[in-house]
Write a protein that holds these residues in place. Structure first.
Motif, short mmCIF file in Angstrom:
data_model
loop_
_atom_site.label_atom_id
_atom_site.label_comp_id
_atom_site.label_asym_id
_atom_site.label_seq_id
_atom_site.Cartn_x
_atom_site.Cartn_y
_atom_site.Cartn_z
N GLY A 86 0.80 -1.22 0.00
CA GLY A 86 0.00 0.00 0.00
C GLY A 86 0.83 1.27 0.00
N TYR A 87 2.13 1.14 0.27
CA TYR A 87 3.00 2.31 0.38
C TYR A 87 4.16 2.30 -0.62
N LEU A 88 4.62 1.11 -0.97
CA LEU A 88 5.77 0.98 -1.87
C LEU A 88 5.29 0.43 -3.21
N THR A 89 5.48 1.21 -4.26
CA THR A 89 4.90 0.85 -5.56
C THR A 89 5.52 -0.40 -6.17
N HIS A 90 6.73 -0.74 -5.77
CA HIS A 90 7.41 -1.89 -6.36
C HIS A 90 7.28 -3.16 -5.52
N VAL A 91 6.46 -3.10 -4.49
CA VAL A 91 6.15 -4.30 -3.70
C VAL A 91 4.76 -4.76 -4.09
N HIS A 92 4.67 -5.99 -4.59
CA HIS A 92 3.38 -6.52 -5.03
C HIS A 92 2.58 -7.04 -3.84
N GLU A 93 1.28 -6.84 -3.91
CA GLU A 93 0.41 -7.36 -2.86
C GLU A 93 0.42 -8.88 -2.90
N PRO A 94 0.05 -9.54 -1.81
CA PRO A 94 0.10 -11.01 -1.78
C PRO A 94 -0.89 -11.63 -2.76
N THR A 95 -0.40 -12.58 -3.55
CA THR A 95 -1.22 -13.34 -4.48
C THR A 95 -0.84 -14.81 -4.38
N TYR A 96 -1.63 -15.64 -5.02
CA TYR A 96 -1.31 -17.07 -5.02
C TYR A 96 0.01 -17.33 -5.74
N GLU A 97 0.24 -16.62 -6.84
CA GLU A 97 1.45 -16.83 -7.62
C GLU A 97 2.70 -16.45 -6.82
N ASN A 98 2.70 -15.25 -6.20
CA ASN A 98 3.91 -14.89 -5.47
C ASN A 98 4.02 -15.64 -4.14
N SER A 99 2.92 -16.27 -3.70
CA SER A 99 3.03 -17.10 -2.49
C SER A 99 3.91 -18.32 -2.75
N LYS A 100 3.85 -18.84 -3.98
CA LYS A 100 4.69 -20.00 -4.32
C LYS A 100 6.16 -19.59 -4.39
N ASN A 101 6.42 -18.42 -4.95
CA ASN A 101 7.81 -17.93 -4.98
C ASN A 101 8.32 -17.65 -3.58
N ASP A 102 7.47 -17.04 -2.76
CA ASP A 102 7.86 -16.76 -1.38
C ASP A 102 8.16 -18.04 -0.62
N ALA A 103 7.39 -19.09 -0.91
CA ALA A 103 7.58 -20.36 -0.21
C ALA A 103 8.92 -21.00 -0.58
N SER A 104 9.25 -21.02 -1.86
CA SER A 104 10.51 -21.64 -2.27
C SER A 104 11.71 -20.85 -1.75
N LEU A 105 11.61 -19.52 -1.74
CA LEU A 105 12.68 -18.71 -1.17
C LEU A 105 12.82 -18.98 0.33
N SER A 106 11.70 -19.13 1.02
CA SER A 106 11.73 -19.35 2.47
C SER A 106 12.38 -20.68 2.83
N VAL A 107 12.22 -21.67 1.97
CA VAL A 107 12.89 -22.96 2.21
C VAL A 107 14.40 -22.77 2.21
N ALA A 108 14.90 -22.00 1.24
CA ALA A 108 16.34 -21.76 1.16
C ALA A 108 16.83 -20.91 2.33
N ILE A 109 16.03 -19.93 2.74
CA ILE A 109 16.39 -19.11 3.90
C ILE A 109 16.43 -19.97 5.16
N GLY A 110 15.49 -20.90 5.25
CA GLY A 110 15.51 -21.84 6.38
C GLY A 110 16.81 -22.61 6.43
N GLY A 111 17.32 -22.99 5.25
CA GLY A 111 18.61 -23.68 5.20
C GLY A 111 19.73 -22.82 5.76
N ALA A 112 19.69 -21.53 5.45
CA ALA A 112 20.72 -20.61 5.97
C ALA A 112 20.67 -20.56 7.49
N THR A 113 19.47 -20.48 8.05
CA THR A 113 19.33 -20.40 9.51
C THR A 113 19.70 -21.73 10.18
N GLY A 114 19.43 -22.83 9.48
CA GLY A 114 19.80 -24.13 10.03
C GLY A 114 21.31 -24.29 10.12
#
Length: 309
Positions: A219-247
Motif C-alpha cells: 500500500g506504500y511501496l509501488t514496487h512491492v506486489h500485494e500477496p497473491t497465489y502466484e507470489n506465495s509460491k515464490n515466497d515459499a521456495s525462497l523461504s525454504v532456502a532461507i531456512g537452510g541458511a538459519t539451520g
C-alpha cells in the motif's frame, strides 16, 4: 531455299516430338506389362516395399522435425538453469552473508554493550534488527555498485522497495532464531533435530514476514506486489532456502553437542574467537546453508517454477 529448310526443320521437330511421345507411351506400357506380369505375392511384396520406404522417410522427417523443436527447448532450459545459479550467487553475496554478519554483530552489541541476556526478547529483537539491517544494507550496496559498474538500467528505487520487503522478513526470522534454538536445545534434542527444527521454524517465520510485509508495504511501496497465489509460491521456495541458511547457522554454536555438530569444523565459533572473525564466520555459515539449500532447489524445481526464475 530458306522456306524449304524451315519446312524440313519443322517436319523434323514434329517427327521428334511424335517419337518422344511414342517412347513415353511404350515405357508406360512396358511398366504396366511388367507390373501385370508379377505374381500376386510379388505384387504384395512390391507394395510393402513401397509402403515401408515411405514410412521410413516419414519417420526420418518426423525425427528431424522433433529434433529441431527440442533444440531451442534444451537451450532455454540450460540458460534457465545457469540463470538460477547466477541469481543464487548474487543473493548470497548481497543479502545472505550480510544477514549472518549483521545478526552476529548485533548479538555482540546486545550482550556485551546493552547487557541483554540471550534468553530475553530484547536480545532476540536486537539480533532480528541486525539481520534486517544486514539484508537491506547489503542489498542496496550491491545493486548501487552494480548499477555504477555494470548495468545502468537498474532502478534503485525498485531495489530499495525490494530490500525493505526482504529486510522485514529477515527481521522475523532473525528474531525467531535465538528463542527457537533456546527452546530446542532446552528440550535436549540432538544437534540434527535442532538443526532441522531451526530450518523449519525460521523458514516459516521468514515466509510469514514476506506475506505480512506484502500486505502492509504494497500500500506504500509501488514496487512491492500485494500477496497473491502466484507470489506465495515464490515466497515459499525462497523461504525454504532461507531456512537452510538459519539451520546452518546453528553450526556456529560450538558449545552444544560438539561431537554431533557436523558443521563445527567449517563454521564453529569457539570461545575466544575475535569478534570480527566470528561475524565473518557467521556470515559464511548462512551463505553455506543458503547455497546448499538453493542449489538443490535449482536442480529439483521445474523450469519457471522457482522464485529465482
Amino acid at each position: 531455299m530458306f522456306v524449304a529448310a524451315s519446312t524440313r526443320v519443322l517436319a523434323a521437330g514434329k517427327h521428334n516430338g511424335a517419337l518422344a511421345r511414342q517412347l513415353r507411351l511404350m515405357s508406360s506400357i512396358n511398366q504396366n506389362n511388367s507390373n501385370n506380369s508379377l505374381s500376386p505375392s510379388q505384387k504384395r511384396k512390391e507394395e510393402r516395399r513401397k509402403f515401408h520406404s515411405t514410412s521410413r522417410r516419414d519417420q526420418a522427417d518426423a525425427a528431424e522435425a522433433k529434433t529441431e523443436e527440442q533444440a531451442p527447448v534444451a537451450t532455454a532450459e540450460s540458460s534457465g538453469m545457469l540463470n538460477r545459479f547466477i541469481v543464487t550467487a548474487e543473493v548470497t553475496v548481497s543479502k545472505i552473508f550480510p544477514a549472518g554478519f549483521g545478526w552476529q554483530s548485533s548479538s555482540i552489541l546486545a550482550e556485551n554493550t546493552l547487557g541483554y541476556s540471550p534468553e530475553t526478547m530484547s536480545f532476540a529483537m536486537t539480533t532480528g534488527l541486525g539481520d534486517a539491517v544486514g539484508v537491506l544494507g547489503g542489498h542496496m550496496l550491491y545493486y548501487t555498485a552494480k548499477k555504477s559498474a555494470v548495468d545502468s538500467s537498474i532502478n534503485l528505487t525498485a531495489e530499495l522497495h525490494t530490500g525493505i520487503l526482504l529486510a522485514s522478513a529477515a527481521f522475523c526470522s532473525g528474531t525467531a532464531w535465538q528463542p527457537l534454538v533456546n527452546a530446542l536445545q532446552g528440550a535436549n534434542l540432538s544437534f540434527n533435530e535442532v538443526f532441522l527444527g531451526t530450518w523449519a521454524g525460521c523458514g516459516l517465520a521468514f515466509y510469514g514476514g514476506l506475506r505480512v510485509g506484502r500486505t502492509i508495504l504494497s500500500g506504500y511501496l509501488t514496487h512491492v506486489h500485494e500477496p497473491t497465489y502466484e507470489n506465495s509460491k515464490n515466497d515459499a521456495s525462497l523461504s525454504v532456502a532461507i531456512g537452510g541458511a538459519t539451520g546452518f547457522f546453528v553450526g556456529t554454536d560450538a558449545a552444544y553437542l560438539p561431537e554431533q555438530n557436523f558443521l563445527i569444523k567449517a563454521v564453529g565459533i569457539a570461545d575466544g574467537t575475535p569478534d570480527l572473525t566470528g561475524c565473518a564466520i557467521a556470515g559464511s555459515s548462512t551463505a553455506l546453508g543458503f547455497v546448499s539449500a538453493q542449489s538443490a532447489l535449482n536442480v529439483v524445481y521445474p523450469a519457471k517454477k522457482c522464485w529465482n526464475d
